[in-house]
Design a protein around this motif. Sequence first.
Motif, PDB file in Angstrom:
ATOM      1  N   ILE A  36      13.715  -5.364  -3.984  1.00 58.84           N
ATOM      2  CA  ILE A  36      14.205  -5.208  -5.601  1.00 58.84           C
ATOM      3  C   ILE A  36      14.847  -3.777  -5.739  1.00 58.84           C
ATOM      4  O   ILE A  36      14.930  -3.483  -6.950  1.00 58.84           O
ATOM      5  N   GLY A  37      14.955  -3.084  -4.753  1.00 57.84           N
ATOM      6  CA  GLY A  37      15.854  -1.866  -4.859  1.00 57.84           C
ATOM      7  C   GLY A  37      14.810  -0.820  -4.980  1.00 57.84           C
ATOM      8  O   GLY A  37      15.359   0.386  -5.473  1.00 57.84           O
ATOM      9  N   ILE A  38      13.821  -0.591  -4.746  1.00 55.67           N
ATOM     10  CA  ILE A  38      12.914   0.555  -5.150  1.00 55.67           C
ATOM     11  C   ILE A  38      12.142   0.900  -3.939  1.00 55.67           C
ATOM     12  O   ILE A  38      11.198  -0.004  -3.177  1.00 55.67           O
ATOM     13  N   THR A  39      12.332   2.110  -3.465  1.00 60.08           N
ATOM     14  CA  THR A  39      11.712   2.493  -2.205  1.00 60.08           C
ATOM     15  C   THR A  39      10.444   3.494  -2.774  1.00 60.08           C
ATOM     16  O   THR A  39      10.435   4.217  -3.722  1.00 60.08           O
ATOM     17  N   ALA A  40       9.326   3.057  -2.128  1.00 57.08           N
ATOM     18  CA  ALA A  40       8.151   3.676  -2.777  1.00 57.08           C
ATOM     19  C   ALA A  40       7.302   4.016  -1.631  1.00 57.08           C
ATOM     20  O   ALA A  40       7.375   3.580  -0.438  1.00 57.08           O
ATOM     21  N   ASN A  41       6.520   5.346  -1.820  1.00 61.89           N
ATOM     22  CA  ASN A  41       5.571   5.762  -1.056  1.00 61.89           C
ATOM     23  C   ASN A  41       4.106   5.328  -1.393  1.00 61.89           C
ATOM     24  O   ASN A  41       3.834   5.225  -2.439  1.00 61.89           O
ATOM     25  N   ILE A  42       3.451   4.498  -0.552  1.00 62.23           N
ATOM     26  CA  ILE A  42       2.222   3.811  -0.698  1.00 62.23           C
ATOM     27  C   ILE A  42       0.797   4.613   0.008  1.00 62.23           C
ATOM     28  O   ILE A  42       1.150   4.735   1.246  1.00 62.23           O
ATOM     29  N   LEU A  43      -0.169   4.825  -0.627  1.00 61.81           N
ATOM     30  CA  LEU A  43      -1.432   5.459   0.025  1.00 61.81           C
ATOM     31  C   LEU A  43      -2.528   4.774  -0.434  1.00 61.81           C
ATOM     32  O   LEU A  43      -2.704   4.391  -1.541  1.00 61.81           O
ATOM     33  N   GLU A  44      -3.081   4.196   0.747  1.00 64.22           N
ATOM     34  CA  GLU A  44      -4.286   3.298   0.442  1.00 64.22           C
ATOM     35  C   GLU A  44      -5.632   4.438   0.162  1.00 64.22           C
ATOM     36  O   GLU A  44      -5.558   5.467   0.633  1.00 64.22           O
ATOM     37  N   TRP A  45      -6.440   3.787  -0.218  1.00 60.53           N
ATOM     38  CA  TRP A  45      -7.781   4.506  -0.834  1.00 60.53           C
ATOM     39  C   TRP A  45      -8.147   5.473   0.373  1.00 60.53           C
ATOM     40  O   TRP A  45      -8.804   6.456  -0.179  1.00 60.53           O
ATOM     41  N   PHE A  46      -8.519   5.083   1.526  1.00 59.14           N
ATOM     42  CA  PHE A  46      -8.786   5.803   2.664  1.00 59.14           C
ATOM     43  C   PHE A  46      -8.098   6.937   3.075  1.00 59.14           C
ATOM     44  O   PHE A  46      -8.431   7.901   3.870  1.00 59.14           O
ATOM     45  N   GLU A  47      -6.803   6.970   2.587  1.00 55.58           N
ATOM     46  CA  GLU A  47      -5.711   7.907   2.959  1.00 55.58           C
ATOM     47  C   GLU A  47      -5.685   9.147   1.728  1.00 55.58           C
ATOM     48  O   GLU A  47      -5.155  10.204   2.291  1.00 55.58           O
ATOM     49  N   TYR A  48      -6.414   8.948   0.801  1.00 53.17           N
ATOM     50  CA  TYR A  48      -6.460  10.033  -0.355  1.00 53.17           C
ATOM     51  C   TYR A  48      -7.951  10.045  -0.876  1.00 53.17           C
ATOM     52  O   TYR A  48      -8.129  10.585  -2.016  1.00 53.17           O
ATOM     53  N   ASP A  49      -8.870   9.515  -0.124  1.00 58.10           N
ATOM     54  CA  ASP A  49     -10.247   9.712  -0.552  1.00 58.10           C
ATOM     55  C   ASP A  49     -10.414   8.971  -1.935  1.00 58.10           C
ATOM     56  O   ASP A  49     -11.034   9.317  -2.963  1.00 58.10           O
ATOM     57  N   GLY A  50      -9.777   7.519  -2.272  1.00 60.70           N
ATOM     58  CA  GLY A  50     -10.061   6.984  -3.799  1.00 60.70           C
ATOM     59  C   GLY A  50     -11.030   6.331  -3.503  1.00 60.70           C
ATOM     60  O   GLY A  50     -12.058   5.771  -2.705  1.00 60.70           O
ATOM     61  N   ASP A  51     -11.203   5.406  -4.447  1.00 64.84           N
ATOM     62  CA  ASP A  51     -12.268   4.305  -4.689  1.00 64.84           C
ATOM     63  C   ASP A  51     -11.779   3.224  -3.590  1.00 64.84           C
ATOM     64  O   ASP A  51     -10.626   3.131  -3.586  1.00 64.84           O
ATOM     65  N   PRO A  52     -12.702   2.520  -2.932  1.00 67.23           N
ATOM     66  CA  PRO A  52     -12.378   1.510  -2.011  1.00 67.23           C
ATOM     67  C   PRO A  52     -11.428   0.407  -2.840  1.00 67.23           C
ATOM     68  O   PRO A  52     -11.822   0.097  -3.943  1.00 67.23           O
ATOM     69  N   TYR A  53     -10.523  -0.060  -1.868  1.00 69.40           N
ATOM     70  CA  TYR A  53      -9.708  -1.049  -2.349  1.00 69.40           C
ATOM     71  C   TYR A  53      -8.843  -0.636  -3.558  1.00 69.40           C
ATOM     72  O   TYR A  53      -8.304  -1.737  -4.031  1.00 69.40           O
TER      73      TYR A  53
END
Length: 188
Positions: free
Chosen positions: A109-126
């Motif tokens: 849909i024309g949007i380039t995004a950077n996505i970080l999962e929880w284990f890549e930034y010490d976030g809450d699981p899932y």
Amino acid sequence: MATILDTKLIDLLPDTLRKQDEIRWICAAIQPEIDEIVEIITTKILFTSLDKLDDLTLDYLLVERGIANSIENVFIQTRQDKINFIQSYTKLKKLKGTKAGVKYALNKIGITANILEWFEYDGDPYTFQISLPSAVSFTPEKIELLDSFIQQYKNTRSWVSYIQNINFDTKPYVAFATKINILMEDRK
């Protein structure tokens, strides 16, 4: 929805024939060949010549692939959009529920995004975070559409915890997402 491509040979026969062992054996022997032919038709022949099909056939293929009544339909405005979504359907289906799937879907849909999962930034699981290019601007409707698109392609047990660089009416906004709502806060 069952399609002709999902239907097995044995299912096309009347019950009286289906109960005969010889007929079941013949169908079991022929079915792998039919499956192989269907695979060739759907992945190689059909999708390489979509530009030669009329609009009614393209619409049918959108319905057959489950795209016609989904969130993607909002982005289908031209004949070429129909062709692009039909061609990318197989890849989207394989990637659905993954980080790569969300990135690929947003890219369609024309949007380039950077996505970080929880284990890549010490976030809450899932949970995961999305960083959008600051040059992209959104209306409230587009933000809702973006959220719907993410919901469609993310893992069902994962939730967006943060969307960075949302520009709204030329003012920068940061969007925080919960399991149900997206709240926007002005970053003055």
